[in-house]
Enzyme design. Structure first.
Site, mmCIF file in Angstrom:
data_model
loop_
_atom_site.group_PDB
_atom_site.id
_atom_site.type_symbol
_atom_site.label_atom_id
_atom_site.label_comp_id
_atom_site.label_asym_id
_atom_site.label_seq_id
_atom_site.Cartn_x
_atom_site.Cartn_y
_atom_site.Cartn_z
ATOM 1 N N ASP A 33 6.505 -6.593 -4.866
ATOM 2 C CA ASP A 33 6.993 -7.759 -5.615
ATOM 3 C C ASP A 33 7.060 -8.992 -4.712
ATOM 4 O O ASP A 33 7.234 -8.880 -3.496
ATOM 5 C CB ASP A 33 8.383 -7.426 -6.189
ATOM 6 C CG ASP A 33 8.748 -8.341 -7.341
ATOM 7 O OD1 ASP A 33 7.870 -9.100 -7.819
ATOM 8 O OD2 ASP A 33 9.912 -8.311 -7.765
ATOM 9 N N ASN A 81 2.826 -5.786 -17.554
ATOM 10 C CA ASN A 81 2.188 -6.987 -16.981
ATOM 11 C C ASN A 81 1.170 -7.637 -17.931
ATOM 12 O O ASN A 81 0.757 -8.774 -17.720
ATOM 13 C CB ASN A 81 1.512 -6.678 -15.636
ATOM 14 C CG ASN A 81 2.485 -6.477 -14.494
ATOM 15 O OD1 ASN A 81 2.205 -5.801 -13.512
ATOM 16 N ND2 ASN A 81 3.669 -7.084 -14.594
#
Ligand code: FPP
Length: 252
Positions: A33, A81
Protein backbone atom coordinates in the site's frame (compact mmCIF):
# COMPACT_ATOMS: atom_id res chain seq x y z
CA UNK A 1 -4.75 -19.70 -10.44
CA UNK A 2 -2.67 -22.33 -12.19
CA UNK A 3 -2.88 -23.74 -15.72
CA UNK A 4 -4.88 -26.63 -14.24
CA UNK A 5 -7.13 -24.22 -12.41
CA UNK A 6 -10.29 -26.31 -12.51
CA UNK A 7 -9.21 -28.97 -10.04
CA UNK A 8 -7.75 -28.90 -6.58
CA UNK A 9 -4.13 -29.96 -6.41
CA UNK A 10 -1.08 -29.12 -4.36
CA UNK A 11 0.70 -27.96 -7.54
CA UNK A 12 3.77 -29.97 -6.60
CA UNK A 13 4.59 -27.46 -3.88
CA UNK A 14 6.85 -28.83 -1.18
CA UNK A 15 5.54 -28.60 2.34
CA UNK A 16 7.45 -26.55 4.89
CA UNK A 17 10.63 -28.46 5.88
CA UNK A 18 10.93 -29.28 9.60
CA UNK A 19 14.54 -28.08 9.69
CA UNK A 20 13.59 -24.57 8.59
CA UNK A 21 14.55 -22.17 11.43
CA UNK A 22 11.43 -20.92 13.17
CA UNK A 23 12.82 -17.39 13.25
CA UNK A 24 12.51 -17.06 9.46
CA UNK A 25 9.03 -16.91 7.93
CA UNK A 26 8.61 -19.55 5.24
CA UNK A 27 5.84 -17.55 3.57
CA UNK A 28 5.42 -13.77 3.64
CA UNK A 29 2.37 -11.95 2.29
CA UNK A 30 2.67 -8.26 1.47
CA UNK A 31 -0.08 -5.67 1.09
CA UNK A 32 1.82 -3.17 -1.04
CA UNK A 33 0.00 0.00 0.00
CA UNK A 34 0.97 3.64 -0.45
CA UNK A 35 1.88 3.85 -4.15
CA UNK A 36 -0.67 6.62 -4.75
CA UNK A 37 0.52 8.71 -1.79
CA UNK A 38 4.16 8.15 -2.78
CA UNK A 39 3.39 9.58 -6.23
CA UNK A 40 1.23 12.41 -4.88
CA UNK A 41 4.03 13.51 -2.53
CA UNK A 42 6.21 13.95 -5.64
CA UNK A 43 3.57 15.68 -7.74
CA UNK A 44 3.35 12.62 -10.01
CA UNK A 45 0.32 10.75 -11.35
CA UNK A 46 -0.79 7.72 -9.30
CA UNK A 47 0.38 5.35 -12.03
CA UNK A 48 3.95 6.56 -11.54
CA UNK A 49 3.60 5.30 -7.98
CA UNK A 50 2.44 1.90 -9.22
CA UNK A 51 5.41 1.76 -11.64
CA UNK A 52 7.79 2.51 -8.76
CA UNK A 53 5.90 -0.17 -6.80
CA UNK A 54 6.60 -2.75 -9.47
CA UNK A 55 10.35 -1.91 -9.41
CA UNK A 56 10.31 -2.46 -5.67
CA UNK A 57 8.90 -5.98 -5.97
CA UNK A 58 12.16 -7.15 -7.49
CA UNK A 59 14.27 -5.58 -4.75
CA UNK A 60 12.19 -7.23 -2.00
CA UNK A 61 12.02 -10.56 -3.81
CA UNK A 62 15.83 -10.66 -3.95
CA UNK A 63 16.11 -9.82 -0.27
CA UNK A 64 13.63 -12.60 0.52
CA UNK A 65 15.89 -15.05 -1.34
CA UNK A 66 18.91 -13.80 0.65
CA UNK A 67 17.05 -14.25 3.93
CA UNK A 68 15.78 -17.76 3.14
CA UNK A 69 12.10 -16.92 2.66
CA UNK A 70 10.59 -19.50 0.29
CA UNK A 71 7.21 -17.98 -0.66
CA UNK A 72 6.29 -14.35 -1.25
CA UNK A 73 2.65 -13.50 -1.98
CA UNK A 74 2.04 -9.94 -3.18
CA UNK A 75 -1.36 -8.23 -3.30
CA UNK A 76 -1.23 -6.58 -6.71
CA UNK A 77 -4.90 -6.08 -7.64
CA UNK A 78 -7.94 -6.83 -5.53
CA UNK A 79 -11.47 -7.69 -6.66
CA UNK A 80 -12.41 -4.30 -5.14
CA UNK A 81 -9.79 -2.40 -7.16
CA UNK A 82 -12.10 -2.55 -10.22
CA UNK A 83 -13.91 0.35 -8.56
CA UNK A 84 -10.93 2.66 -9.08
CA UNK A 85 -11.00 5.22 -11.93
CA UNK A 86 -10.95 3.39 -15.30
CA UNK A 87 -7.56 4.82 -16.35
CA UNK A 88 -5.96 3.56 -13.13
CA UNK A 89 -7.52 0.11 -13.63
CA UNK A 90 -6.35 -0.13 -17.24
CA UNK A 91 -2.95 1.21 -16.19
CA UNK A 92 -2.57 -1.55 -13.58
CA UNK A 93 -3.62 -4.18 -16.13
CA UNK A 94 -1.08 -2.84 -18.66
CA UNK A 95 1.57 -2.76 -15.97
CA UNK A 96 1.16 -6.46 -15.20
CA UNK A 97 1.42 -7.32 -18.93
CA UNK A 98 4.52 -5.16 -19.38
CA UNK A 99 6.13 -6.57 -16.24
CA UNK A 100 5.63 -10.13 -17.46
CA UNK A 101 7.00 -9.17 -20.89
CA UNK A 102 10.08 -7.48 -19.49
CA UNK A 103 10.91 -9.62 -16.48
CA UNK A 104 9.72 -13.16 -17.11
CA UNK A 105 12.93 -14.48 -18.72
CA UNK A 106 15.11 -13.02 -16.02
CA UNK A 107 12.89 -14.27 -13.19
CA UNK A 108 12.92 -17.71 -14.82
CA UNK A 109 16.73 -17.72 -15.14
CA UNK A 110 16.92 -16.86 -11.46
CA UNK A 111 14.81 -19.82 -10.40
CA UNK A 112 11.64 -17.94 -9.47
CA UNK A 113 8.40 -19.88 -9.74
CA UNK A 114 5.43 -17.67 -10.48
CA UNK A 115 1.95 -18.54 -9.23
CA UNK A 116 -1.32 -16.66 -9.51
CA UNK A 117 -4.01 -16.36 -6.86
CA UNK A 118 -7.21 -14.84 -8.12
CA UNK A 119 -10.00 -15.01 -10.67
CA UNK A 120 -9.10 -15.23 -14.33
CA UNK A 121 -12.62 -14.10 -15.33
CA UNK A 122 -12.64 -10.36 -15.88
CA UNK A 123 -9.00 -10.21 -16.96
CA UNK A 124 -8.43 -9.40 -20.64
CA UNK A 125 -7.86 -12.57 -22.73
CA UNK A 126 -4.36 -11.49 -23.85
CA UNK A 127 -3.29 -10.82 -20.27
CA UNK A 128 -4.74 -14.18 -19.22
CA UNK A 129 -2.51 -15.86 -21.82
CA UNK A 130 0.54 -14.00 -20.54
CA UNK A 131 -0.23 -15.09 -16.96
CA UNK A 132 -0.71 -18.74 -17.95
CA UNK A 133 2.56 -18.64 -19.94
CA UNK A 134 4.44 -17.26 -16.90
CA UNK A 135 3.04 -20.06 -14.72
CA UNK A 136 3.94 -22.74 -17.24
CA UNK A 137 7.46 -21.54 -18.04
CA UNK A 138 8.44 -21.26 -14.37
CA UNK A 139 6.58 -24.28 -13.01
CA UNK A 140 9.71 -26.33 -12.21
CA UNK A 141 11.65 -23.52 -10.51
CA UNK A 142 12.16 -23.86 -6.78
CA UNK A 143 14.40 -21.08 -5.51
CA UNK A 144 11.46 -18.97 -4.39
CA UNK A 145 7.76 -18.79 -5.21
CA UNK A 146 6.35 -15.42 -6.20
CA UNK A 147 2.59 -15.75 -5.83
CA UNK A 148 0.87 -12.79 -7.45
CA UNK A 149 -2.57 -12.05 -6.02
CA UNK A 150 -4.20 -10.35 -8.98
CA UNK A 151 -7.95 -9.93 -9.33
CA UNK A 152 -7.88 -11.51 -5.89
CA UNK A 153 -10.31 -11.27 -2.99
CA UNK A 154 -10.28 -13.51 0.07
CA UNK A 155 -14.07 -13.77 0.14
CA UNK A 156 -14.23 -14.48 -3.60
CA UNK A 157 -11.61 -17.19 -3.06
CA UNK A 158 -13.81 -18.86 -0.42
CA UNK A 159 -16.89 -18.62 -2.65
CA UNK A 160 -14.94 -20.11 -5.59
CA UNK A 161 -13.58 -22.90 -3.36
CA UNK A 162 -17.05 -23.82 -2.06
CA UNK A 163 -18.45 -23.79 -5.61
CA UNK A 164 -15.79 -26.26 -6.76
CA UNK A 165 -16.32 -28.45 -3.71
CA UNK A 166 -20.02 -28.68 -4.56
CA UNK A 167 -19.24 -29.31 -8.24
CA UNK A 168 -16.90 -32.14 -7.20
CA UNK A 169 -19.74 -33.74 -5.22
CA UNK A 170 -17.87 -33.68 -1.89
CA UNK A 171 -20.12 -34.92 0.92
CA UNK A 172 -20.64 -32.49 3.84
CA UNK A 173 -19.07 -34.92 6.32
CA UNK A 174 -15.94 -35.11 4.15
CA UNK A 175 -15.35 -31.38 4.49
CA UNK A 176 -12.43 -30.44 6.72
CA UNK A 177 -10.13 -27.46 7.13
CA UNK A 178 -7.42 -29.31 5.16
CA UNK A 179 -9.82 -30.06 2.33
CA UNK A 180 -11.06 -26.48 2.13
CA UNK A 181 -7.44 -25.25 2.13
CA UNK A 182 -6.67 -27.54 -0.79
CA UNK A 183 -9.45 -25.83 -2.78
CA UNK A 184 -7.97 -22.35 -2.43
CA UNK A 185 -6.60 -20.82 -5.66
CA UNK A 186 -3.17 -22.26 -4.91
CA UNK A 187 -3.88 -25.43 -2.94
CA UNK A 188 -0.89 -26.83 -1.11
CA UNK A 189 0.76 -23.47 -0.48
CA UNK A 190 1.73 -23.30 3.21
CA UNK A 191 -0.17 -20.58 5.08
CA UNK A 192 1.59 -17.23 5.42
CA UNK A 193 3.63 -16.80 8.61
CA UNK A 194 3.93 -13.05 8.32
CA UNK A 195 1.68 -10.45 6.70
CA UNK A 196 3.33 -7.09 6.06
CA UNK A 197 1.33 -3.99 5.21
CA UNK A 198 3.07 -0.84 4.05
CA UNK A 199 1.46 2.61 3.99
CA UNK A 200 0.44 2.72 7.64
CA UNK A 201 -3.02 1.13 7.72
CA UNK A 202 -4.04 -1.68 10.07
CA UNK A 203 -6.33 -3.71 7.83
CA UNK A 204 -6.26 -7.03 5.99
CA UNK A 205 -8.39 -5.65 3.13
CA UNK A 206 -9.71 -9.07 2.10
CA UNK A 207 -6.16 -10.46 1.69
CA UNK A 208 -5.64 -14.18 2.44
CA UNK A 209 -8.40 -14.09 5.05
CA UNK A 210 -8.58 -17.89 5.32
CA UNK A 211 -4.83 -18.54 5.17
CA UNK A 212 -3.76 -15.73 7.52
CA UNK A 213 -5.71 -17.04 10.53
CA UNK A 214 -2.50 -17.46 12.54
CA UNK A 215 -0.13 -15.18 10.64
CA UNK A 216 1.83 -12.54 12.50
CA UNK A 217 0.99 -9.02 11.36
CA UNK A 218 3.44 -6.16 10.75
CA UNK A 219 2.65 -2.69 9.55
CA UNK A 220 4.85 0.29 8.75
CA UNK A 221 4.01 3.84 7.66
CA UNK A 222 6.58 3.55 4.84
CA UNK A 223 5.00 3.69 1.39
CA UNK A 224 5.56 0.55 -0.67
CA UNK A 225 8.02 2.07 -3.23
CA UNK A 226 10.27 3.10 -0.30
CA UNK A 227 10.05 -0.21 1.55
CA UNK A 228 13.63 -1.38 1.01
CA UNK A 229 15.88 -4.23 2.16
CA UNK A 230 16.48 -2.63 5.55
CA UNK A 231 12.75 -2.22 6.12
CA UNK A 232 12.22 -5.89 5.30
CA UNK A 233 14.99 -6.86 7.70
CA UNK A 234 13.27 -4.80 10.40
CA UNK A 235 10.04 -6.71 9.83
CA UNK A 236 11.95 -10.02 9.93
CA UNK A 237 13.68 -9.01 13.18
CA UNK A 238 10.36 -8.21 14.77
CA UNK A 239 8.89 -11.48 13.50
CA UNK A 240 11.78 -13.45 15.00
CA UNK A 241 10.88 -12.05 18.43
CA UNK A 242 7.22 -12.92 18.29
CA UNK A 243 6.01 -15.96 20.16
CA UNK A 244 3.63 -17.90 17.98
CA UNK A 245 1.26 -19.85 20.16
CA UNK A 246 -1.42 -20.97 17.69
CA UNK A 247 -4.00 -20.87 20.49
CA UNK A 248 -1.81 -22.79 22.96
CA UNK A 249 -0.38 -21.49 26.24
CA UNK A 250 3.09 -19.88 26.29
CA UNK A 251 6.07 -22.25 26.33
CA UNK A 252 7.54 -22.55 29.87
C1 FPP B 1 -2.06 0.25 -3.26
O1 FPP B 1 -1.55 1.52 -3.39
C2 FPP B 1 -1.51 -0.64 -4.20
C3 FPP B 1 -2.21 -1.33 -5.14
C4 FPP B 1 -3.54 -0.99 -5.68
C5 FPP B 1 -1.66 -2.54 -5.65
C6 FPP B 1 -0.17 -2.58 -5.72
C7 FPP B 1 0.23 -2.53 -7.10
C8 FPP B 1 1.51 -2.48 -7.52
C9 FPP B 1 2.71 -2.53 -6.66
C10 FPP B 1 1.71 -2.34 -8.95
C11 FPP B 1 1.05 -3.41 -9.75
C12 FPP B 1 1.72 -4.71 -9.58
C13 FPP B 1 1.87 -5.55 -10.60
C14 FPP B 1 2.57 -6.85 -10.40
C15 FPP B 1 1.37 -5.17 -11.92
P1 FPP B 1 -2.62 2.66 -3.39
O2 FPP B 1 -2.85 3.06 -4.81
O3 FPP B 1 -3.86 2.24 -2.67
O4 FPP B 1 -1.89 3.79 -2.59
P2 FPP B 1 -2.57 4.91 -1.71
O5 FPP B 1 -3.19 4.20 -0.52
O6 FPP B 1 -1.41 5.76 -1.31
O7 FPP B 1 -3.55 5.61 -2.58
Amino acid sequence: MTPQSDSNTNHGIESRPDRMPESIPYHIGIIMDGNGRWAQARGLPRLAGHRAGVDNIRRILEQCVRRGVKVLTIYAFSTENWQRPPDEVSGLMRLLGLTIQRQLDDLHRNGVRILHSGRMEGIHKELQKQIVRALQITQHNDRIILNVAFNYGGRAELVDAVRRIIQDGIAPEALSEELLSSYMYVGGLPDPDLIIRTGGEWRLSNFLIWQAAYAEYYTTPTYWPDFDERELDRALDEYSQRERRFGRVPKP
